[in-house]
Design a protein around this motif. Structure first.
Motif, PDB file in Angstrom:
ATOM      1  N   PHE A   1       0.838  -1.209   0.000  1.00 51.96           N
ATOM      2  CA  PHE A   1       0.000   0.000   0.000  1.00 51.96           C
ATOM      3  C   PHE A   1       0.874   1.261   0.000  1.00 51.96           C
ATOM      4  CE2 PHE A   1      -3.690  -2.522   1.914  1.00 51.96           C
ATOM      5  CZ  PHE A   1      -4.494  -2.364   0.791  1.00 51.96           C
ATOM      6  N   LEU A   2       1.927   1.253   0.824  1.00 50.42           N
ATOM      7  CA  LEU A   2       2.802   2.426   0.921  1.00 50.42           C
ATOM      8  C   LEU A   2       3.600   2.642  -0.368  1.00 50.42           C
ATOM      9  CD1 LEU A   2       4.027   2.088   4.626  1.00 50.42           C
ATOM     10  CD2 LEU A   2       2.516   3.848   3.719  1.00 50.42           C
ATOM     11  N   GLU A   3       3.956   1.547  -1.032  1.00 49.72           N
ATOM     12  CA  GLU A   3       4.720   1.647  -2.290  1.00 49.72           C
ATOM     13  C   GLU A   3       3.827   2.057  -3.462  1.00 49.72           C
ATOM     14  OE1 GLU A   3       6.462  -2.223  -2.752  1.00 49.72           O
ATOM     15  OE2 GLU A   3       7.716  -1.969  -0.959  1.00 49.72           O
ATOM     16  N   GLU A   4       2.643   1.470  -3.530  1.00 47.68           N
ATOM     17  CA  GLU A   4       1.801   1.593  -4.737  1.00 47.68           C
ATOM     18  C   GLU A   4       0.635   2.582  -4.602  1.00 47.68           C
ATOM     19  OE1 GLU A   4       2.476   0.013  -7.548  1.00 47.68           O
ATOM     20  OE2 GLU A   4       4.156  -1.133  -6.736  1.00 47.68           O
ATOM     21  N   GLY A   5       0.240   2.882  -3.357  1.00 48.30           N
ATOM     22  CA  GLY A   5      -0.992   3.637  -3.160  1.00 48.30           C
ATOM     23  C   GLY A   5      -2.162   2.666  -3.165  1.00 48.30           C
ATOM     24  N   PHE A   6      -3.326   3.115  -2.714  1.00 46.82           N
ATOM     25  CA  PHE A   6      -4.462   2.200  -2.568  1.00 46.82           C
ATOM     26  C   PHE A   6      -4.939   1.624  -3.900  1.00 46.82           C
ATOM     27  CE2 PHE A   6      -9.081   1.407  -2.526  1.00 46.82           C
ATOM     28  CZ  PHE A   6      -9.090   0.310  -1.674  1.00 46.82           C
TER      29      PHE A   6
ATOM     30  N   GLN B   1      -2.423   8.655   4.780  1.00 44.96           N
ATOM     31  CA  GLN B   1      -2.609   9.100   3.390  1.00 44.96           C
ATOM     32  C   GLN B   1      -3.248   7.988   2.556  1.00 44.96           C
ATOM     33  OE1 GLN B   1       1.357  10.416   2.319  1.00 44.96           O
ATOM     34  NE2 GLN B   1       0.976  12.498   3.021  1.00 44.96           N
ATOM     35  N   ILE B   2      -2.848   6.764   2.821  1.00 42.18           N
ATOM     36  CA  ILE B   2      -3.455   5.611   2.120  1.00 42.18           C
ATOM     37  C   ILE B   2      -4.926   5.494   2.506  1.00 42.18           C
ATOM     38  CG2 ILE B   2      -3.346   3.093   1.751  1.00 42.18           C
ATOM     39  CD1 ILE B   2      -0.854   4.625   0.664  1.00 42.18           C
ATOM     40  N   PHE B   3      -5.217   5.664   3.798  1.00 42.30           N
ATOM     41  CA  PHE B   3      -6.614   5.585   4.253  1.00 42.30           C
ATOM     42  C   PHE B   3      -7.459   6.644   3.566  1.00 42.30           C
ATOM     43  CE2 PHE B   3      -4.825   4.100   8.634  1.00 42.30           C
ATOM     44  CZ  PHE B   3      -4.562   2.849   8.111  1.00 42.30           C
ATOM     45  N   GLU B   4      -6.905   7.853   3.465  1.00 44.95           N
ATOM     46  CA  GLU B   4      -7.674   8.931   2.846  1.00 44.95           C
ATOM     47  C   GLU B   4      -7.970   8.618   1.373  1.00 44.95           C
ATOM     48  OE1 GLU B   4      -7.998  13.752   2.820  1.00 44.95           O
ATOM     49  OE2 GLU B   4      -6.006  12.915   2.549  1.00 44.95           O
ATOM     50  N   GLN B   5      -6.966   8.098   0.661  1.00 46.18           N
ATOM     51  CA  GLN B   5      -7.183   7.693  -0.745  1.00 46.18           C
ATOM     52  C   GLN B   5      -8.325   6.676  -0.820  1.00 46.18           C
ATOM     53  OE1 GLN B   5      -3.521   5.905  -2.126  1.00 46.18           O
ATOM     54  NE2 GLN B   5      -2.314   7.719  -1.628  1.00 46.18           N
ATOM     55  N   ALA B   6      -8.255   5.685   0.064  1.00 44.27           N
ATOM     56  CA  ALA B   6      -9.218   4.583   0.037  1.00 44.27           C
ATOM     57  C   ALA B   6     -10.628   5.034   0.414  1.00 44.27           C
ATOM     58  CB  ALA B   6      -8.752   3.465   0.970  1.00 44.27           C
TER      59      ALA B   6
END
Length: 204
Positions: A29-34, A114-119
């Motif tokens: 998730f941290l490497e690729e984004g959600f 930041q990943i949570f916000e994207q998701a």
């Protein structure tokens, strides 16, 4: 070997596999984004079989829900700090510290947040999960406000559920600003300012 021992070993192996998959998911998730992250990448990184992975999680949303729960549990520990103030000043001190710690945690957990916000923006499953987490916080704040009202410290005519919702939304707005690195003041200044506004409005 007894059945109990076999069961224990199997349970332990299952817990280890689950943890490996969660750690791999976090990295992906941290490497690729959600949106770009796939469960295949996570399974490969965790070096486990597909069948085994799907025993534990239905897909990447399921994995992110658990990661979100784990991160937000740290925030919830702050909300659960013992709250039995004897005066307005004592209440303000506790609330100010909670607010500061809550917003500081957003800074510390910025990458995953930041990943949570994207998701939250693209997945109804994650959005619903966030709403459930939010309600848990609001309920906890509501209990603290009710305590202050019952003990003559806070304005009794205000609905504690409504005040709690407003207070959490204020914190949440700043939380996302900090996560996006869009805040123009220090975390301490934000915490002090919003706490003063909140306690001045609520407390006698």
């Amino acid at each position: 070997m007894s059945n109990d021992k076999i069961g224990d070993k199997r349970h332990l192996r299952s817990a280890v596999t689950r943890q490996k998959l969660l750690e791999a998911a976090k990295e992906v998730f941290l490497e690729e984004g959600f949106q770009k992250a796939t469960i295949s990448q996570m399974i490969k990184k965790a070096s486990i079989g597909y069948g085994t992975a799907y025993v534990h999680f239905e897909g990447k949303e399921d994995l992110l829900c658990v990661l979100m729960e784990n991160v937000m549990a740290q925030f919830y520990e702050i909300a659960e700090i013992s709250f039995f103030p004897k005066s307005k000043d004592e209440a303000e001190q506790i609330i100010q510290k909670q607010t500061y710690d809550f917003l500081k945690m957003a800074e510390a957990e910025r990458n995953m947040m930041q990943i949570f916000e994207q998701a939250i923006g693209v997945s109804s499953v994650i959005s619903d999960k966030w709403k459930a987490i939010r309600e848990k916080f609001i309920h906890r704040i509501s209990v603290d406000i009710a305590y202050s009202q019952q003990n003559g410290l806070a304005k009794a005519k205000l609905k504690h559920e409504l005040v709690a919702r407003g207070w959490f939304f204020t914190n949440e707005m700043y939380l996302w600003e900090i996560v996006r690195n869009e805040h123009h003041n220090s975390v301490e200044e934000i915490a002090n300012t919003i706490t003063t506004l909140y306690t001045t409005g609520l407390y006698l």
